[in-house]
Design a protein around this motif. Sequence first.
Motif, mmCIF file in Angstrom:
data_model
loop_
_atom_site.group_PDB
_atom_site.id
_atom_site.type_symbol
_atom_site.label_atom_id
_atom_site.label_comp_id
_atom_site.label_asym_id
_atom_site.label_seq_id
_atom_site.Cartn_x
_atom_site.Cartn_y
_atom_site.Cartn_z
ATOM 1 N N LYS A 54 7.088 5.188 -4.895
ATOM 2 C CA LYS A 54 6.843 6.602 -4.579
ATOM 3 C C LYS A 54 5.703 7.176 -5.424
ATOM 4 C CE LYS A 54 11.498 7.553 -3.039
ATOM 5 N NZ LYS A 54 12.701 8.361 -3.195
ATOM 6 N N GLY A 55 5.112 6.326 -6.271
ATOM 7 C CA GLY A 55 3.992 6.775 -7.094
ATOM 8 C C GLY A 55 4.386 7.310 -8.454
ATOM 9 N N THR A 56 5.662 7.217 -8.810
ATOM 10 C CA THR A 56 6.082 7.645 -10.138
ATOM 11 C C THR A 56 5.591 6.610 -11.140
ATOM 12 O OG1 THR A 56 8.038 8.706 -9.207
ATOM 13 C CG2 THR A 56 8.051 8.301 -11.581
ATOM 14 N N ARG A 57 4.894 7.088 -12.152
ATOM 15 C CA ARG A 57 4.217 6.224 -13.123
ATOM 16 C C ARG A 57 4.882 6.319 -14.481
ATOM 17 N NH1 ARG A 57 0.730 8.064 -16.883
ATOM 18 N NH2 ARG A 57 -0.766 6.608 -17.749
ATOM 19 N N PHE A 102 -8.447 12.402 -7.325
ATOM 20 C CA PHE A 102 -7.612 11.358 -6.739
ATOM 21 C C PHE A 102 -7.148 10.456 -7.875
ATOM 22 C CE2 PHE A 102 -6.741 7.352 -4.593
ATOM 23 C CZ PHE A 102 -6.007 7.796 -3.486
ATOM 24 N N ARG A 103 -5.846 10.258 -7.977
ATOM 25 C CA ARG A 103 -5.252 9.497 -9.087
ATOM 26 C C ARG A 103 -4.903 8.092 -8.635
ATOM 27 N NH1 ARG A 103 -0.638 13.834 -10.646
ATOM 28 N NH2 ARG A 103 -1.613 15.518 -9.530
ATOM 29 N N LEU A 104 -5.582 7.137 -9.215
ATOM 30 C CA LEU A 104 -5.395 5.739 -8.853
ATOM 31 C C LEU A 104 -4.916 4.960 -10.075
ATOM 32 C CD1 LEU A 104 -5.841 3.407 -6.791
ATOM 33 C CD2 LEU A 104 -8.117 3.161 -7.787
ATOM 34 N N ASP A 154 -1.611 8.991 -6.596
ATOM 35 C CA ASP A 154 -1.930 9.034 -5.169
ATOM 36 C C ASP A 154 -1.927 7.626 -4.587
ATOM 37 O OD1 ASP A 154 -2.446 11.888 -4.860
ATOM 38 O OD2 ASP A 154 -4.191 11.530 -6.128
ATOM 39 N N ALA A 155 -2.281 6.651 -5.424
ATOM 40 C CA ALA A 155 -2.338 5.264 -4.970
ATOM 41 C C ALA A 155 -2.224 4.338 -6.181
ATOM 42 C CB ALA A 155 -3.638 4.992 -4.222
ATOM 43 N N LEU A 156 -1.820 3.113 -5.898
ATOM 44 C CA LEU A 156 -1.738 2.066 -6.923
ATOM 45 C C LEU A 156 -2.494 0.856 -6.403
ATOM 46 C CD1 LEU A 156 -0.371 1.045 -9.616
ATOM 47 C CD2 LEU A 156 1.336 -0.010 -8.118
ATOM 48 N N LEU A 157 -3.355 0.315 -7.257
ATOM 49 C CA LEU A 157 -4.132 -0.866 -6.900
ATOM 50 C C LEU A 157 -3.694 -2.029 -7.774
ATOM 51 C CD1 LEU A 157 -6.507 -2.038 -5.233
ATOM 52 C CD2 LEU A 157 -7.998 -1.356 -7.111
ATOM 53 N N THR A 158 -3.231 -3.093 -7.123
ATOM 54 C CA THR A 158 -2.931 -4.346 -7.821
ATOM 55 C C THR A 158 -3.959 -5.371 -7.344
ATOM 56 O OG1 THR A 158 -1.447 -5.267 -6.130
ATOM 57 C CG2 THR A 158 -0.453 -3.765 -7.777
ATOM 58 N N PRO A 159 -4.006 -6.538 -7.947
ATOM 59 C CA PRO A 159 -4.981 -7.534 -7.482
ATOM 60 C C PRO A 159 -4.820 -7.906 -6.003
ATOM 61 C CG PRO A 159 -4.178 -8.136 -9.640
ATOM 62 C CD PRO A 159 -3.348 -6.965 -9.190
ATOM 63 N N ASP A 160 -3.615 -7.725 -5.458
ATOM 64 C CA ASP A 160 -3.372 -8.167 -4.081
ATOM 65 C C ASP A 160 -3.145 -7.069 -3.060
ATOM 66 O OD1 ASP A 160 -3.512 -10.940 -4.793
ATOM 67 O OD2 ASP A 160 -1.552 -10.707 -5.728
ATOM 68 N N HIS A 161 -3.026 -5.806 -3.503
ATOM 69 C CA HIS A 161 -2.673 -4.774 -2.533
ATOM 70 C C HIS A 161 -3.047 -3.379 -3.024
ATOM 71 C CE1 HIS A 161 -0.481 -3.812 1.138
ATOM 72 N NE2 HIS A 161 0.006 -2.753 0.520
ATOM 73 N N LEU A 162 -3.310 -2.494 -2.073
ATOM 74 C CA LEU A 162 -3.492 -1.077 -2.362
ATOM 75 C C LEU A 162 -2.323 -0.334 -1.738
ATOM 76 C CD1 LEU A 162 -5.219 1.345 -3.387
ATOM 77 C CD2 LEU A 162 -6.276 1.380 -1.126
#
Length: 191
Positions: free
Chosen positions: A130-133, A153-155, A178-186
């Motif tokens: 859900k984007g909770t960090r 925009f929070r990445l 707003d989004a999470l970027l891992t090596p394999d997926h956004l």
Amino acid sequence: MSRLRKQLRSQRRLLSFFDQKKAERKTLQRLRHTSHFQKSKKIGLYLHAFGEVHTQLLIEECYKFKKQVFFPMICNMNNQLMWVKVSRHQYRNKRFSHHPLGMKEPMASRGHHVSHLDLLVMPLLACDHKGTRIGMGGGFYDRTLASAPHKPFRLGLAHAFQLLDQTLTRQSWDQPLDALLTPDHLYRFKR
């Protein structure tokens, strides 16, 4: 929560240099194709120091495409982050000081508020779907973003194991991604 933080810190520290470089390359390849990166002119980034996804290649990519690069500096008066513009020359000549908490900061007396940025690339220990960090525990990013009239925009940048299946409890002061970027997926989240 403290057990989870400790476990994730330990897992990050155990990553080999090769694994870190591979993650850095893959996240950059993904990020450069996102519309948020392409259209952003002012980008807030972190200097990796504690096992986060490395940012050196991303920083160089920003300079290559004439983007303005900003690094965080802790303001001692309010414990918020100010964002200092750093030129390619300053970055390559390592014009940074060491903060007592262990990270590098730009050598400058003043910076910009986070609302000055178009894109904010954030480090983290964990994130849910859900984007909770969960950050390092100082609350600097949460305090800073809570005071922003315009929110960039929070990445979040993370290794795959930092995306948790469990739902994290979101406190009233927590500022979601707003989004999470891992090596394999956004992963994109609804705010």
